[in-house]
Scaffold this motif. Structure first.
Motif, PDB file in Angstrom:
ATOM      1  N   HIS A  44       0.814  -1.218   0.000  1.00  0.00           N
ATOM      2  CA  HIS A  44       0.000   0.000   0.000  1.00  0.00           C
ATOM      3  C   HIS A  44       0.851   1.273   0.000  1.00  0.00           C
ATOM      4  O   HIS A  44       0.339   2.356  -0.301  1.00  0.00           O
ATOM      5  CB  HIS A  44      -0.962  -0.009   1.182  1.00  0.00           C
ATOM      6  CG  HIS A  44      -1.993  -1.087   1.085  1.00  0.00           C
ATOM      7  ND1 HIS A  44      -2.846  -1.190   0.011  1.00  0.00           N
ATOM      8  CD2 HIS A  44      -2.300  -2.129   1.912  1.00  0.00           C
ATOM      9  CE1 HIS A  44      -3.640  -2.237   0.186  1.00  0.00           C
ATOM     10  NE2 HIS A  44      -3.326  -2.813   1.321  1.00  0.00           N
ATOM     11  N   TYR A  45       2.124   1.154   0.363  1.00  0.00           N
ATOM     12  CA  TYR A  45       3.025   2.311   0.263  1.00  0.00           C
ATOM     13  C   TYR A  45       3.471   2.549  -1.173  1.00  0.00           C
ATOM     14  O   TYR A  45       3.799   3.685  -1.546  1.00  0.00           O
ATOM     15  CB  TYR A  45       4.272   2.095   1.126  1.00  0.00           C
ATOM     16  CG  TYR A  45       4.030   2.107   2.609  1.00  0.00           C
ATOM     17  CD1 TYR A  45       3.881   3.300   3.304  1.00  0.00           C
ATOM     18  CD2 TYR A  45       3.973   0.914   3.334  1.00  0.00           C
ATOM     19  CE1 TYR A  45       3.675   3.308   4.679  1.00  0.00           C
ATOM     20  CE2 TYR A  45       3.767   0.911   4.705  1.00  0.00           C
ATOM     21  CZ  TYR A  45       3.619   2.110   5.376  1.00  0.00           C
ATOM     22  OH  TYR A  45       3.408   2.102   6.731  1.00  0.00           O
ATOM     23  N   LEU A  46       3.530   1.491  -1.974  1.00  0.00           N
ATOM     24  CA  LEU A  46       4.128   1.586  -3.314  1.00  0.00           C
ATOM     25  C   LEU A  46       3.516   2.677  -4.188  1.00  0.00           C
ATOM     26  O   LEU A  46       4.252   3.501  -4.747  1.00  0.00           O
ATOM     27  CB  LEU A  46       4.054   0.233  -4.019  1.00  0.00           C
ATOM     28  CG  LEU A  46       5.076  -0.804  -3.563  1.00  0.00           C
ATOM     29  CD1 LEU A  46       4.736  -2.172  -4.144  1.00  0.00           C
ATOM     30  CD2 LEU A  46       6.482  -0.393  -3.979  1.00  0.00           C
ATOM     31  N   PRO A  47       2.184   2.727  -4.360  1.00  0.00           N
ATOM     32  CA  PRO A  47       1.643   3.771  -5.239  1.00  0.00           C
ATOM     33  C   PRO A  47       1.873   5.184  -4.717  1.00  0.00           C
ATOM     34  O   PRO A  47       2.004   6.123  -5.502  1.00  0.00           O
ATOM     35  CB  PRO A  47       0.142   3.440  -5.313  1.00  0.00           C
ATOM     36  CG  PRO A  47      -0.136   2.581  -4.135  1.00  0.00           C
ATOM     37  CD  PRO A  47       1.120   1.823  -3.869  1.00  0.00           C
ATOM     38  N   ILE A  48       1.937   5.337  -3.408  1.00  0.00           N
ATOM     39  CA  ILE A  48       2.188   6.662  -2.829  1.00  0.00           C
ATOM     40  C   ILE A  48       3.595   7.129  -3.187  1.00  0.00           C
ATOM     41  O   ILE A  48       3.799   8.248  -3.676  1.00  0.00           O
ATOM     42  CB  ILE A  48       1.998   6.620  -1.301  1.00  0.00           C
ATOM     43  CG1 ILE A  48       0.549   6.300  -0.954  1.00  0.00           C
ATOM     44  CG2 ILE A  48       2.431   7.946  -0.663  1.00  0.00           C
ATOM     45  CD1 ILE A  48       0.317   5.973   0.508  1.00  0.00           C
ATOM     46  N   TYR A  49       4.580   6.255  -2.975  1.00  0.00           N
ATOM     47  CA  TYR A  49       5.957   6.653  -3.236  1.00  0.00           C
ATOM     48  C   TYR A  49       6.283   6.673  -4.721  1.00  0.00           C
ATOM     49  O   TYR A  49       7.198   7.393  -5.140  1.00  0.00           O
ATOM     50  CB  TYR A  49       6.924   5.783  -2.424  1.00  0.00           C
ATOM     51  CG  TYR A  49       6.921   6.223  -0.979  1.00  0.00           C
ATOM     52  CD1 TYR A  49       7.646   7.340  -0.578  1.00  0.00           C
ATOM     53  CD2 TYR A  49       6.135   5.570  -0.033  1.00  0.00           C
ATOM     54  CE1 TYR A  49       7.602   7.790   0.735  1.00  0.00           C
ATOM     55  CE2 TYR A  49       6.087   6.012   1.276  1.00  0.00           C
ATOM     56  CZ  TYR A  49       6.829   7.118   1.654  1.00  0.00           C
ATOM     57  OH  TYR A  49       6.776   7.577   2.951  1.00  0.00           O
ATOM     58  N   LYS A  50       5.527   5.947  -5.508  1.00  0.00           N
ATOM     59  CA  LYS A  50       5.730   6.043  -6.955  1.00  0.00           C
ATOM     60  C   LYS A  50       5.380   7.440  -7.464  1.00  0.00           C
ATOM     61  O   LYS A  50       6.036   7.961  -8.379  1.00  0.00           O
ATOM     62  CB  LYS A  50       4.905   4.987  -7.699  1.00  0.00           C
ATOM     63  CG  LYS A  50       5.217   4.934  -9.199  1.00  0.00           C
ATOM     64  CD  LYS A  50       4.477   3.822  -9.891  1.00  0.00           C
ATOM     65  CE  LYS A  50       4.970   3.659 -11.331  1.00  0.00           C
ATOM     66  NZ  LYS A  50       4.970   4.898 -12.120  1.00  0.00           N
ATOM     67  N   ARG A  51       4.377   8.063  -6.884  1.00  0.00           N
ATOM     68  CA  ARG A  51       4.028   9.427  -7.287  1.00  0.00           C
ATOM     69  C   ARG A  51       5.184  10.390  -6.987  1.00  0.00           C
ATOM     70  O   ARG A  51       5.485  11.280  -7.782  1.00  0.00           O
ATOM     71  CB  ARG A  51       2.744   9.887  -6.598  1.00  0.00           C
ATOM     72  CG  ARG A  51       1.492   9.172  -7.107  1.00  0.00           C
ATOM     73  CD  ARG A  51       0.213   9.765  -6.528  1.00  0.00           C
ATOM     74  NE  ARG A  51       0.059  11.186  -6.848  1.00  0.00           N
ATOM     75  CZ  ARG A  51      -0.358  11.653  -8.020  1.00  0.00           C
ATOM     76  NH1 ARG A  51      -0.661  10.812  -8.996  1.00  0.00           N
ATOM     77  NH2 ARG A  51      -0.490  12.955  -8.207  1.00  0.00           N
ATOM     78  N   TYR A  52       5.842  10.202  -5.843  1.00  0.00           N
ATOM     79  CA  TYR A  52       7.033  11.011  -5.560  1.00  0.00           C
ATOM     80  C   TYR A  52       8.144  10.681  -6.554  1.00  0.00           C
ATOM     81  O   TYR A  52       8.810  11.586  -7.084  1.00  0.00           O
ATOM     82  CB  TYR A  52       7.523  10.763  -4.134  1.00  0.00           C
ATOM     83  CG  TYR A  52       6.721  11.476  -3.082  1.00  0.00           C
ATOM     84  CD1 TYR A  52       7.051  12.775  -2.692  1.00  0.00           C
ATOM     85  CD2 TYR A  52       5.637  10.860  -2.456  1.00  0.00           C
ATOM     86  CE1 TYR A  52       6.325  13.446  -1.724  1.00  0.00           C
ATOM     87  CE2 TYR A  52       4.904  11.516  -1.481  1.00  0.00           C
ATOM     88  CZ  TYR A  52       5.244  12.802  -1.114  1.00  0.00           C
ATOM     89  OH  TYR A  52       4.512  13.463  -0.164  1.00  0.00           O
ATOM     90  N   ALA A  53       8.358   9.389  -6.787  1.00  0.00           N
ATOM     91  CA  ALA A  53       9.437   8.976  -7.678  1.00  0.00           C
ATOM     92  C   ALA A  53       9.223   9.460  -9.106  1.00  0.00           C
ATOM     93  O   ALA A  53      10.188   9.690  -9.843  1.00  0.00           O
ATOM     94  CB  ALA A  53       9.573   7.454  -7.657  1.00  0.00           C
ATOM     95  N   ASP A  54       7.969   9.616  -9.509  1.00  0.00           N
ATOM     96  CA  ASP A  54       7.649  10.149 -10.837  1.00  0.00           C
ATOM     97  C   ASP A  54       7.555  11.670 -10.837  1.00  0.00           C
ATOM     98  O   ASP A  54       7.289  12.281 -11.875  1.00  0.00           O
ATOM     99  CB  ASP A  54       6.317   9.557 -11.329  1.00  0.00           C
ATOM    100  CG  ASP A  54       6.422   8.070 -11.617  1.00  0.00           C
ATOM    101  OD1 ASP A  54       7.545   7.562 -11.762  1.00  0.00           O
ATOM    102  OD2 ASP A  54       5.360   7.413 -11.690  1.00  0.00           O
ATOM    103  N   ASP A  55       7.725  12.274  -9.673  1.00  0.00           N
ATOM    104  CA  ASP A  55       7.656  13.724  -9.489  1.00  0.00           C
ATOM    105  C   ASP A  55       6.302  14.295  -9.899  1.00  0.00           C
ATOM    106  O   ASP A  55       6.215  15.363 -10.504  1.00  0.00           O
ATOM    107  CB  ASP A  55       8.776  14.432 -10.254  1.00  0.00           C
ATOM    108  CG  ASP A  55       9.016  15.860  -9.747  1.00  0.00           C
ATOM    109  OD1 ASP A  55       8.719  16.120  -8.566  1.00  0.00           O
ATOM    110  OD2 ASP A  55       9.493  16.695 -10.543  1.00  0.00           O
ATOM    111  N   VAL A  56       5.246  13.565  -9.550  1.00  0.00           N
ATOM    112  CA  VAL A  56       3.898  14.071  -9.802  1.00  0.00           C
ATOM    113  C   VAL A  56       3.116  14.268  -8.498  1.00  0.00           C
ATOM    114  O   VAL A  56       1.973  14.725  -8.540  1.00  0.00           O
ATOM    115  CB  VAL A  56       3.106  13.141 -10.748  1.00  0.00           C
ATOM    116  CG1 VAL A  56       3.756  13.116 -12.128  1.00  0.00           C
ATOM    117  CG2 VAL A  56       2.964  11.738 -10.180  1.00  0.00           C
ATOM    118  N   ALA A  57       3.720  13.930  -7.354  1.00  0.00           N
ATOM    119  CA  ALA A  57       3.050  14.138  -6.069  1.00  0.00           C
ATOM    120  C   ALA A  57       2.813  15.628  -5.854  1.00  0.00           C
ATOM    121  O   ALA A  57       3.634  16.462  -6.239  1.00  0.00           O
ATOM    122  CB  ALA A  57       3.885  13.563  -4.931  1.00  0.00           C
TER     123      ALA A  57
END
Length: 278
Positions: free
Chosen positions: A250-263
């Motif tokens: 459940h953390y993965l999609p949250i941190y993927k947004r940061y990693a893609d710089d779209v958070a």
């Protein structure tokens, strides 16, 4: 219009869900929290360590409801409602408040005033270091997009080196015996950094690794990296850390947004703008 980061798993899972359920009943002390938030985890760990009675109130901070906004007009988590009409926020402030306001709740996470004021001051120095140096470096690396720059690979390696250097400097200041920062007992300095220390997996997952040396490969810094590993094992296995951690997936999609710089969190926007922790 819905906030772009609002679509996340709505509740804690795993051991954290059990902890939430144990603290669902009405209490004067209320923690407004988001299960995924590392700043929340600082306060949550403190509450669990000190066994202070509290009510956990799950909040999606990207859908700010009236209850949260009444307590904290900024609408940020963590927020701690300490009495009717009295709320506090800022995670390190909350940890220190819990330490000072509940002095009989063991363990203490700061040396007692008058008993070791040097160690108490040192703890505050390194608590600030974590928030002002380690956390911003973590998000600078996580949000960096090499493909947007001609020298992207060189720059991402510089960001890896920056974060590794911050962790190394932190480890050099640890009590040599440990296992925790100031010695045998978990304290505030450990609590403020552990949520990010146990999330270093994000760099393996999304950024090609952080490249912390393996045992025996640390060169002139081998002893310091060994101390880091000893500390990380101690904090990672702490019951309060386990009890405030949800299922990995459940953390993965949250941190993927940061990693893609779209958070679009306040922290993500501050990082993008070159600022520190808001």
């Amino acid at each position: 219009m819905s906030h772009p980061d609002a679509d996340l798993h709505p509740v804690a899972t795993g051991l954290a869900k059990t902890t939430v359920d144990e603290h669902a009943s009405e209490q004067p002390l209320k923690l407004f929290a988001g299960w995924f938030c590392p700043f929340v985890q600082r306060v949550w760990i403190t509450l669990e360590e000190k066994r202070i009675p509290y009510q956990y109130v799950e909040i999606n901070p990207y859908r700010k409801g009236p209850e949260l906004l009444r307590a904290n007009p900024r609408g940020l988590v963590p927020t701690l409602l300490v009495a009717p009409g009295k709320a506090l926020y800022e995670s390190t402030v909350l940890c220190e408040y819990l330490e000072d306001h509940y002095p009989d709740c063991a363990p203490r996470i700061l040396p007692e005033i008058g008993k070791d004021d040097y160690a108490r001051a040192k703890a505050r120095i390194w608590t600030d270091y974590v928030t002002s140096r380690v956390v911003p470096a973590y998000y600078r690396l996580l949000q960096f997009q090499p493909s947007r720059h001609a020298d992207g690979e060189k720059r991402i390696e510089e960001l890896r080196r920056e974060l590794r250097g911050n962790l190394l400097e932190f480890a050099r200041e640890m009590d040599p015996r440990g296992p925790f920062f100031l010695g045998p007992d978990l304290g505030l300095v450990d609590i403020v950094i552990v949520p990010w220390a146990v999330r270093l997996w994000v760099f393996e997952e999304f950024k090609g690794g952080l490249h912390i040396p393996e045992p025996g490969q640390g060169g002139s810094d081998e002893e310091t990296w060994a101390r880091w590993r000893k500390w990380l094992e101690a904090v990672s296995s702490r019951e309060s850390v386990d009890k405030t951690t949800s299922d990995f997936r459940h953390y993965l999609p949250i941190y993927k947004r940061y990693a893609d710089d779209v958070a679009q969190s306040e922290l993500a926007k501050a990082t993008k703008a070159g600022r520190g922790v808001p």
